[in-house]
Scaffold this motif. Structure first.
Motif, PDB file in Angstrom:
ATOM      1  N   SER A 224      32.048  48.271  36.740  1.00 21.33           N
ATOM      2  CA  SER A 224      33.307  47.776  37.299  1.00 21.33           C
ATOM      3  C   SER A 224      33.072  47.093  38.643  1.00 21.33           C
ATOM      4  CB  SER A 224      34.310  48.926  37.441  1.00 21.33           C
ATOM      5  OG  SER A 224      33.780  49.956  38.260  1.00 21.33           O
ATOM      6  N   ALA A 225      32.086  47.578  39.414  1.00 23.88           N
ATOM      7  CA  ALA A 225      31.783  46.945  40.708  1.00 23.88           C
ATOM      8  C   ALA A 225      31.289  45.517  40.508  1.00 23.88           C
ATOM      9  CB  ALA A 225      30.741  47.763  41.468  1.00 23.88           C
ATOM     10  N   GLU A 226      30.453  45.302  39.499  1.00 18.96           N
ATOM     11  CA  GLU A 226      29.962  43.952  39.218  1.00 18.96           C
ATOM     12  C   GLU A 226      31.106  43.042  38.788  1.00 18.96           C
ATOM     13  OE1 GLU A 226      25.406  44.760  37.642  1.00 18.96           O
ATOM     14  OE2 GLU A 226      27.088  45.086  36.277  1.00 18.96           O
ATOM     15  N   LEU A 227      32.005  43.582  37.997  1.00 18.08           N
ATOM     16  CA  LEU A 227      33.132  42.779  37.528  1.00 18.08           C
ATOM     17  C   LEU A 227      34.093  42.466  38.673  1.00 18.08           C
ATOM     18  CD1 LEU A 227      33.811  44.529  34.106  1.00 18.08           C
ATOM     19  CD2 LEU A 227      32.728  42.315  34.508  1.00 18.08           C
ATOM     20  N   LEU A 228      34.302  43.427  39.560  1.00 15.73           N
ATOM     21  CA  LEU A 228      35.138  43.155  40.733  1.00 15.73           C
ATOM     22  C   LEU A 228      34.539  42.030  41.573  1.00 15.73           C
ATOM     23  CD1 LEU A 228      36.238  46.700  41.966  1.00 15.73           C
ATOM     24  CD2 LEU A 228      37.752  44.832  41.279  1.00 15.73           C
ATOM     25  N   HIS A 229      33.234  42.084  41.768  1.00 16.50           N
ATOM     26  CA  HIS A 229      32.563  41.027  42.537  1.00 16.50           C
ATOM     27  C   HIS A 229      32.737  39.675  41.852  1.00 16.50           C
ATOM     28  CE1 HIS A 229      29.653  39.333  45.337  1.00 16.50           C
ATOM     29  NE2 HIS A 229      29.043  38.767  44.301  1.00 16.50           N
ATOM     30  N   ALA A 230      32.628  39.655  40.536  1.00 20.54           N
ATOM     31  CA  ALA A 230      32.799  38.409  39.787  1.00 20.54           C
ATOM     32  C   ALA A 230      34.236  37.918  39.835  1.00 20.54           C
ATOM     33  CB  ALA A 230      32.355  38.609  38.341  1.00 20.54           C
ATOM     34  N   ALA A 231      35.193  38.840  40.004  1.00 17.23           N
ATOM     35  CA  ALA A 231      36.608  38.463  40.027  1.00 17.23           C
ATOM     36  C   ALA A 231      37.032  37.854  41.353  1.00 17.23           C
ATOM     37  CB  ALA A 231      37.481  39.683  39.719  1.00 17.23           C
ATOM     38  N   LEU A 232      36.311  38.148  42.442  1.00 16.73           N
ATOM     39  CA  LEU A 232      36.758  37.714  43.767  1.00 16.73           C
ATOM     40  C   LEU A 232      36.945  36.197  43.879  1.00 16.73           C
ATOM     41  CD1 LEU A 232      34.660  40.119  46.052  1.00 16.73           C
ATOM     42  CD2 LEU A 232      37.082  40.293  45.446  1.00 16.73           C
ATOM     43  N   PRO A 233      36.003  35.362  43.397  1.00 17.72           N
ATOM     44  CA  PRO A 233      36.236  33.915  43.499  1.00 17.72           C
ATOM     45  C   PRO A 233      37.399  33.422  42.641  1.00 17.72           C
ATOM     46  CG  PRO A 233      33.909  34.409  43.125  1.00 17.72           C
ATOM     47  CD  PRO A 233      34.666  35.663  42.875  1.00 17.72           C
ATOM     48  N   LEU A 234      37.791  34.230  41.657  1.00 22.42           N
ATOM     49  CA  LEU A 234      38.873  33.826  40.761  1.00 22.42           C
ATOM     50  C   LEU A 234      40.248  34.022  41.385  1.00 22.42           C
ATOM     51  CD1 LEU A 234      37.507  35.380  37.435  1.00 22.42           C
ATOM     52  CD2 LEU A 234      37.120  33.082  38.366  1.00 22.42           C
ATOM     53  N   ILE A 235      40.309  34.754  42.494  1.00 19.65           N
ATOM     54  CA  ILE A 235      41.598  35.042  43.129  1.00 19.65           C
ATOM     55  C   ILE A 235      42.262  33.765  43.600  1.00 19.65           C
ATOM     56  CG2 ILE A 235      42.727  36.200  45.074  1.00 19.65           C
ATOM     57  CD1 ILE A 235      40.503  38.346  44.878  1.00 19.65           C
ATOM     58  N   ARG A 236      41.489  32.818  44.090  1.00 16.83           N
ATOM     59  CA  ARG A 236      42.086  31.586  44.631  1.00 16.83           C
ATOM     60  C   ARG A 236      42.832  30.801  43.559  1.00 16.83           C
ATOM     61  NH1 ARG A 236      37.249  28.613  47.290  1.00 16.83           N
ATOM     62  NH2 ARG A 236      36.741  30.775  47.820  1.00 16.83           N
ATOM     63  N   GLN A 237      42.487  31.002  42.294  1.00 22.74           N
ATOM     64  CA  GLN A 237      43.180  30.314  41.204  1.00 22.74           C
ATOM     65  C   GLN A 237      44.213  31.201  40.514  1.00 22.74           C
ATOM     66  OE1 GLN A 237      40.606  28.667  38.199  1.00 22.74           O
ATOM     67  NE2 GLN A 237      42.300  27.947  36.928  1.00 22.74           N
ATOM     68  N   HIS A 238      43.885  32.486  40.340  1.00 22.92           N
ATOM     69  CA  HIS A 238      44.732  33.375  39.544  1.00 22.92           C
ATOM     70  C   HIS A 238      45.464  34.423  40.373  1.00 22.92           C
ATOM     71  CE1 HIS A 238      43.073  31.673  35.859  1.00 22.92           C
ATOM     72  NE2 HIS A 238      41.862  31.805  36.379  1.00 22.92           N
ATOM     73  N   GLY A 239      45.207  34.464  41.677  1.00 25.01           N
ATOM     74  CA  GLY A 239      45.856  35.458  42.516  1.00 25.01           C
ATOM     75  C   GLY A 239      45.274  36.849  42.298  1.00 25.01           C
ATOM     76  N   PHE A 240      45.909  37.828  42.927  1.00 26.53           N
ATOM     77  CA  PHE A 240      45.471  39.219  42.806  1.00 26.53           C
ATOM     78  C   PHE A 240      46.100  39.803  41.552  1.00 26.53           C
ATOM     79  CE2 PHE A 240      45.198  38.181  47.305  1.00 26.53           C
ATOM     80  CZ  PHE A 240      43.939  38.656  47.640  1.00 26.53           C
ATOM     81  N   THR A 241      45.616  39.384  40.412  1.00 29.37           N
ATOM     82  CA  THR A 241      46.267  39.696  39.142  1.00 29.37           C
ATOM     83  C   THR A 241      45.299  40.366  38.178  1.00 29.37           C
ATOM     84  OG1 THR A 241      45.683  37.535  38.212  1.00 29.37           O
ATOM     85  CG2 THR A 241      47.803  37.704  39.372  1.00 29.37           C
TER      86      THR A 241
END
Length: 232
Positions: free
Chosen positions: A25-42
């Motif tokens: 889950s930590a690796e996936l969270l790290h991968a999700a961080l750049p996606l926030i700028r497009q998809h928000g905290f979702t």
């Protein structure tokens, strides 16, 4: 009937286990961080994290998989927000700063790509997990103080005793005011912070009492959230 339900439940658990990625889950969270700028905290940003891995999956995570890895409902969103906040502190640690003002500016720059999503994110963190608001300002205090503490650490602060607490309270108050200003006027936030630092002596006196500091940060975060109309 009872045995049939049990078999269905076991089948569902096996299917979910197969659907879950081998990444932590930590690796996936790290991968999700750049996606926030497009998809928000979702939850969608979390779902798409598997597509951003070095060896990407063919499909986003299913909703049950997101829940299994990061929590049900808004709990998953809170997990992502907290990971993003920690990433901001990590960036402060990674970039050497000559002054605490420089360190605080590093943290403000971390906000820039996701500014439109911040009021909702902060509102979610400050909202109770059940029931009706008022806001819980403890998280606002933790956020501001942790940023201030990182700024002191980044510049090798060696304050002790009451000076240790007062310096962090002063910096936390300055940062909270700047973060609120950044939401409404991102182009002028750094000049605004410089003006606050220039009057730090008066801020220092204002926040020397812990209770006054708490009220100051709570007001700042309340204004940050309400300025977006999310919580009235």
């Amino acid at each position: 009937m009872r045995h049939g339900k049990r078999r269905d439940a076991l089948s569902g658990q096996r299917a979910l286990a197969i659907a879950l990625p081998s990444s932590t889950s930590a690796e996936l969270l790290h991968a999700a961080l750049p996606l926030i700028r497009q998809h928000g905290f979702t939850r969608e940003a979390l779902s798409r994290s598997v597509l951003a891995l070095a060896e990407p999956h063919a499909q986003p995570l299913s909703e049950p998989a997101v829940s299994a890895l990061f929590g049900q409902g808004d709990t998953a969103r809170r997990t992502l927000i907290n990971a993003w906040l920690e990433d901001g502190r990590a960036q402060m640690r990674a970039q050497p700063s000559k002054t605490t003002t420089d360190a605080l500016k590093v943290r403000l720059r971390h906000n820039e790509p996701v500014l439109p999503y911040l009021p909702e994110a902060f509102a979610l963190l400050a909202s109770p997990r059940s029931g009706i608001p008022p806001l819980d300002v403890k998280l606002a205090l933790v956020h501001a103080v942790s940023v201030a503490d990182e700024a002191c650490f980044a510049t090798g602060d060696i304050s002790v005793g009451p000076a240790w607490y007062t310096k962090r309270a002063t910096l936390a108050a300055i940062y909270s005011a700047a973060e609120l200003h950044q939401l409404g006027s991102p182009q002028t936030v750094y000049a605004f912070m410089d003006s606050l630092v220039g009057t730090a002596a008066s801020v220092h006196q204002t926040v020397s009492e812990v209770e006054l500091f708490a009220q100051y940060v709570a007001k700042s975060w309340g204004g940050l959230i309400k300025s977006s109309g999310i919580l009235l």
